[in-house]
Design a protein around this motif. Structure first.
Motif, PDB file in Angstrom:
ATOM      1  N   ILE A 121       0.839  -1.211   0.000  1.00 33.96           N
ATOM      2  CA  ILE A 121       0.000   0.000   0.000  1.00 33.96           C
ATOM      3  C   ILE A 121       0.868   1.253   0.000  1.00 33.96           C
ATOM      4  O   ILE A 121       0.635   2.196  -0.778  1.00 33.96           O
ATOM      5  N   LEU A 122       1.876   1.288   0.872  1.00 35.30           N
ATOM      6  CA  LEU A 122       2.738   2.459   0.958  1.00 35.30           C
ATOM      7  C   LEU A 122       3.524   2.701  -0.329  1.00 35.30           C
ATOM      8  O   LEU A 122       3.720   3.853  -0.734  1.00 35.30           O
ATOM      9  N   LYS A 123       3.971   1.635  -0.973  1.00 35.77           N
ATOM     10  CA  LYS A 123       4.690   1.799  -2.248  1.00 35.77           C
ATOM     11  C   LYS A 123       3.776   2.416  -3.305  1.00 35.77           C
ATOM     12  O   LYS A 123       4.215   3.251  -4.104  1.00 35.77           O
ATOM     13  N   GLN A 124       2.507   2.026  -3.303  1.00 38.76           N
ATOM     14  CA  GLN A 124       1.553   2.621  -4.248  1.00 38.76           C
ATOM     15  C   GLN A 124       1.305   4.092  -3.915  1.00 38.76           C
ATOM     16  O   GLN A 124       1.229   4.927  -4.817  1.00 38.76           O
ATOM     17  N   LEU A 125       1.178   4.395  -2.644  1.00 38.54           N
ATOM     18  CA  LEU A 125       1.001   5.799  -2.242  1.00 38.54           C
ATOM     19  C   LEU A 125       2.220   6.629  -2.623  1.00 38.54           C
ATOM     20  O   LEU A 125       2.097   7.764  -3.079  1.00 38.54           O
ATOM     21  N   GLU A 126       3.395   6.059  -2.443  1.00 36.25           N
ATOM     22  CA  GLU A 126       4.630   6.748  -2.809  1.00 36.25           C
ATOM     23  C   GLU A 126       4.713   6.944  -4.321  1.00 36.25           C
ATOM     24  O   GLU A 126       5.060   8.029  -4.802  1.00 36.25           O
ATOM     25  N   LYS A 127       4.382   5.913  -5.062  1.00 35.51           N
ATOM     26  CA  LYS A 127       4.441   5.952  -6.522  1.00 35.51           C
ATOM     27  C   LYS A 127       3.541   7.057  -7.094  1.00 35.51           C
ATOM     28  O   LYS A 127       3.914   7.723  -8.059  1.00 35.51           O
ATOM     29  N   HIS A 128       2.403   7.269  -6.453  1.00 34.42           N
ATOM     30  CA  HIS A 128       1.449   8.269  -6.939  1.00 34.42           C
ATOM     31  C   HIS A 128       1.615   9.627  -6.246  1.00 34.42           C
ATOM     32  O   HIS A 128       0.781  10.513  -6.414  1.00 34.42           O
ATOM     33  N   GLY A 129       2.671   9.787  -5.459  1.00 28.32           N
ATOM     34  CA  GLY A 129       2.990  11.055  -4.838  1.00 28.32           C
ATOM     35  C   GLY A 129       2.130  11.440  -3.636  1.00 28.32           C
ATOM     36  O   GLY A 129       2.204  12.572  -3.159  1.00 28.32           O
ATOM     37  N   VAL A 130       1.356  10.502  -3.151  1.00 27.91           N
ATOM     38  CA  VAL A 130       0.452  10.803  -2.030  1.00 27.91           C
ATOM     39  C   VAL A 130       1.248  11.026  -0.740  1.00 27.91           C
ATOM     40  O   VAL A 130       0.926  11.923   0.043  1.00 27.91           O
ATOM     41  N   LEU A 131       2.274  10.242  -0.508  1.00 32.65           N
ATOM     42  CA  LEU A 131       3.056  10.373   0.731  1.00 32.65           C
ATOM     43  C   LEU A 131       3.727  11.735   0.841  1.00 32.65           C
ATOM     44  O   LEU A 131       3.906  12.253   1.931  1.00 32.65           O
ATOM     45  N   LEU A 132       4.080  12.326  -0.280  1.00 33.79           N
ATOM     46  CA  LEU A 132       4.708  13.649  -0.249  1.00 33.79           C
ATOM     47  C   LEU A 132       3.722  14.725   0.181  1.00 33.79           C
ATOM     48  O   LEU A 132       4.123  15.759   0.715  1.00 33.79           O
ATOM     49  N   ARG A 133       2.439  14.498  -0.071  1.00 30.79           N
ATOM     50  CA  ARG A 133       1.428  15.497   0.264  1.00 30.79           C
ATOM     51  C   ARG A 133       0.875  15.352   1.674  1.00 30.79           C
ATOM     52  O   ARG A 133       0.127  16.199   2.138  1.00 30.79           O
ATOM     53  N   ILE A 134       1.229  14.270   2.346  1.00 29.16           N
ATOM     54  CA  ILE A 134       0.705  14.041   3.698  1.00 29.16           C
ATOM     55  C   ILE A 134       1.636  14.687   4.707  1.00 29.16           C
ATOM     56  O   ILE A 134       2.785  14.612   4.672  1.00 29.16           O
TER      57      ILE A 134
END
Length: 155
Positions: free
Chosen positions: A142-155
């Motif tokens: 899940i985290l790799k997918q969030l990272e891949k789509h740039g979501v982790l950078l926005r959190i």
């Protein structure tokens, strides 16, 4: 704190749906999944998340006293490894080491204090390891997918 509250709620709900009853414990891979997500997204609040989640699960009868050492040690290890490395894989590894190894070893004194048969330790420790592996691998994906789509950078 909002993520922490949301993760607690998700943990309580998902841990009632996805539980692996093994002897005297109820292995909860969702606890481990949310520990890793919390370690990455909320930082040290993940330890509070693990404590509150375990307490609510025990009160609702969907968890046992064995939830405390595993979940809290795993959360701490996941957060520390992620904090100092910033690697998602080490957050997941921290959960497995913290829960599946250190948390499992911390159960032995609890088993003795509760005057349970010491032979159940092996089964319980194996359940902690398997449950934490399932949760950690799933959270890593899940985290790799969030990272891949740039979501982790926005959190």
């Amino acid at each position: 704190m909002t993520f922490t509250a949301a993760f607690v709620a998700l943990n309580v709900i998902l841990s009632t749906l996805v539980t692996i009853p093994i002897g005297i414990i109820r292995a909860a891979p969702m606890q481990h999944l949310l520990n890793v997500l919390g370690a990455v997204i909320t930082g040290p609040w993940v330890i509070v998340q693990a404590f509150i989640s375990s307490t609510i699960r025990v009160l609702f009868g969907t968890g046992t006293v064995f939830a405390y050492p595993g979940s809290m040690i795993g959360a701490l290890a996941a957060w520390l490894l992620y904090k100092y490395s910033k690697k998602l894989s080490l957050a997941a590894t921290g959960e497995v080491i913290g829960t599946g190894v250190i948390g499992a070893l911390s159960l032995y004194p609890l088993i003795i204090i509760l005057e349970l048969d010491a032979q159940i330790f092996t089964v319980v420790a194996a359940a902690f390891l398997v449950s934490s592996l399932i949760g950690a691998i799933t959270s890593y994906i899940i985290l790799k997918q969030l990272e891949k789509h740039g979501v982790l950078l926005r959190i």
